[in-house]
Enzyme design. Structure first.
Site, PDB file in Angstrom:
ATOM      1  N   LYS A   1       0.990  -1.320   0.019  1.00 27.87           N
ATOM      2  CA  LYS A   1       0.065  -0.077   0.008  1.00 27.87           C
ATOM      3  C   LYS A   1       0.862   1.274  -0.087  1.00 27.87           C
ATOM      4  O   LYS A   1       0.321   2.494  -0.339  1.00 27.87           O
ATOM      5  CB  LYS A   1      -1.017  -0.026   1.093  1.00 27.87           C
ATOM      6  CG  LYS A   1      -0.313   0.169   2.461  1.00 27.87           C
ATOM      7  CD  LYS A   1      -1.176   0.059   3.632  1.00 27.87           C
ATOM      8  CE  LYS A   1      -0.671   0.406   4.972  1.00 27.87           C
ATOM      9  NZ  LYS A   1      -0.920  -0.438   6.118  1.00 27.87           N
TER      10      LYS A   1
ATOM     11  N   ARG B   1      -6.371   0.662  17.483  1.00 32.87           N
ATOM     12  CA  ARG B   1      -6.804   0.820  16.138  1.00 32.87           C
ATOM     13  C   ARG B   1      -7.793  -0.204  15.944  1.00 32.87           C
ATOM     14  O   ARG B   1      -8.671  -0.568  16.468  1.00 32.87           O
ATOM     15  CB  ARG B   1      -5.582   0.912  14.899  1.00 32.87           C
ATOM     16  CG  ARG B   1      -6.258   1.629  13.631  1.00 32.87           C
ATOM     17  CD  ARG B   1      -5.417   1.716  12.584  1.00 32.87           C
ATOM     18  NE  ARG B   1      -4.788   0.578  12.152  1.00 32.87           N
ATOM     19  CZ  ARG B   1      -3.802   0.333  10.926  1.00 32.87           C
ATOM     20  NH1 ARG B   1      -3.310   1.294  10.375  1.00 32.87           N
ATOM     21  NH2 ARG B   1      -3.560  -0.768  10.812  1.00 32.87           N
TER      22      ARG B   1
HETATM   23  C1  LIG Z   1       0.061  -0.850   6.721  1.00 32.05           C
HETATM   24  C2  LIG Z   1      -0.035  -2.126   7.520  1.00 32.05           C
HETATM   25  C3  LIG Z   1       1.092  -2.799   7.719  1.00 32.05           C
HETATM   26  C4  LIG Z   1       2.348  -2.488   7.361  1.00 32.05           C
HETATM   27  O1  LIG Z   1       2.878  -1.665   8.041  1.00 32.05           O
HETATM   28  P1  LIG Z   1       4.501  -0.775   7.658  1.00 32.05           P
HETATM   29  O2  LIG Z   1       4.632   0.020   8.875  1.00 32.05           O
HETATM   30  O3  LIG Z   1       4.464  -0.336   6.428  1.00 32.05           O
HETATM   31  O4  LIG Z   1       5.321  -2.098   7.555  1.00 32.05           O
HETATM   32  C5  LIG Z   1       0.973  -4.078   8.509  1.00 32.05           C
HETATM   33  N1  LIG Z   1      -0.392  -4.421   8.767  1.00 32.05           N
HETATM   34  C6  LIG Z   1      -1.540  -3.738   8.682  1.00 32.05           C
HETATM   35  C7  LIG Z   1      -2.635  -4.141   9.307  1.00 32.05           C
HETATM   36  C8  LIG Z   1      -1.229  -2.329   8.111  1.00 32.05           C
HETATM   37  O5  LIG Z   1      -2.558  -1.624   8.009  1.00 32.05           O
END
Ligand SMILES: *Cc1c(COP(=O)(O)O)cnc(C)c1O
Length: 364
Positions: free
Chosen positions: A40, A135
């Protein structure tokens, strides 16, 4: 038609990205942990996704279905993971497009199960546990247990693949060994009730990589979902002070063209009211200095203060929607109209830059 050599550009060095994926993957595998490559941060750019596939990630993961949607048709064979807990309105697509999803609502799990039935599919789920970052995730351990038992015993089109957690996002809570051990305890309570081992205990994201680096990850954690730590590899170095020199920080380069260079005062001249965004900023008067204007603006990257010029003599002064203003008085090279200026990105800016249709993507 716009000419071929247009700016701004995002230049992606695929070999550097591939190196980062492979290094992070190897360092995790060494501790018995598999990696879900999170795409993402680069808006699922296909050329980047291919590097995750070739490096052999266990999953390719995104928070947005539209980034996962084209992948199977374009030949990606790595299983796809939906990492934002699904909207009720998208469960049919989650089942259709992905192999596994993170979940925190019993109602959504039931809906996923009916959809999986309709589509004659088996969909894997990981139940998220909120360990305090506040969250997503089950907070009440009884509700978590109820959901686990329901998936295991009643929702026959779903497979309870494991539990997971997310830390260091909203609440800035650290993924300490003790926090992660809480997740293992939840997993083992579920395992005891269902009488089998869970396939995955997913202990977080980039913010859990310090546990790998320090070799103090609770033993049963066997899956991490890593985005930033691969794409940019900046946070662990800049925020946490780890030596991440074995990863490339410059796989992504933002390049913009200079459209004006002039010596101008550093303090605006006239009665100061409001800027383009309704703010009343203050300005430091440093006399007359050489300034450059770039054809690139806030709509492309949102946060001018987060742009990092590669030329350490250049300072970003500010921006409006379509212009970025630089102080180039002390630049290492003599900046002229038509020149280009390169920037490093951080997470706050790469998500905008990769999303902007205005920015051409170039792969080297
Ligand atoms: C965005 C996200 C990640 C990845 O996070 P990074 O900090 O980019 O490694 C992993 N798990 C969830 C649920 C996320 O939303």
């Amino acid at each position: 038609m716009v000419s071929q050599n247009r700016y701004p550009k995002l230049v992606v060095d695929l070999a550097k990205l591939r190196h980062n994926i492979e290094k992070v993957k190897l360092m995790c595998i060494d501790k018995g942990v598999e990696v879900a490559g999170v795409i993402k941060g680069c808006t699922g750019l296909f050329e980047c996704v291919e590097q995750f596939e070739r490096a052999g990630c266990r999953f390719i993961a995104s928070s947005r279905l539209e980034q996962l949607e084209p992948l199977k048709d374009r030949g990606i064979q790595t299983p796809l993971m939906m990492i934002r807990v699904p909207m009720l309105s998208e469960v049919a697509d989650v089942v259709r497009l992905t192999d596994i999803s993170l979940n925190s609502e019993i109602e959504v799990l039931k809906a996923l199960n009916s959809q999986a039935g309709l589509q004659d599919k088996n969909h894997k789920v990981i139940l998220m546990v909120d360990l305090g970052d506040l969250r997503e995730g089950f907070w009440d351990k009884e509700e978590l247990m109820e959901a686990a038992l329901m998936v295991e015993n009643d929702l026959h089109n779903l497979e309870l693949a494991g539990v997971g957690t997310n830390l260091g996002c909203y609440g800035a809570v650290a993924a300490t060994p003790a926090k992660l051990q809480e997740l293992v305890v939840c997993a083992e309570e579920i395992e005891e009730k269902i009488g089998r081992e869970l396939e995955f205990i997913s202990g977080g994201a980039t913010s859990t990589l310090p546990r790998i680096l320090e070799d103090n990850l609770p033993r049963r954690i066997n899956l991490l979902r890593v985005g930033e730590g691969i794409l940019l590899a900046k946070d662990l170095q800049d925020l946490w002070g780890y030596d991440m020199s074995f990863l490339n920080k410059d796989a992504f380069t933002l390049r913009a063209e200079v459209i004006e260079v002039k010596n101008k005062p550093t303090h605006p001249v006239g009665e100061i009211m409001f800027d383009a965004f309704g703010n009343q900023p203050t300005y430091e008067d440093r006399g007359i200095r050489k300034r450059a204007l770039l054809a690139l603006g806030k709509v492309d990257y949102a946060f001018p203060e987060e742009l990092i010029p590669r030329d350490k003599g250049i300072q970003v002064l500010g921006a409006s929607s379509d212009h970025t203003i630089l102080d180039v008085e002390d630049a290492e090279t003599d900046i002229k109209v038509g020149d280009t200026v390169d920037f490093d990105l951080c997470y706050a800016t790469i998500v905008y830059v990769t999303n902007s249709d205005n920015i051409e993507k170039v792969y080297i």
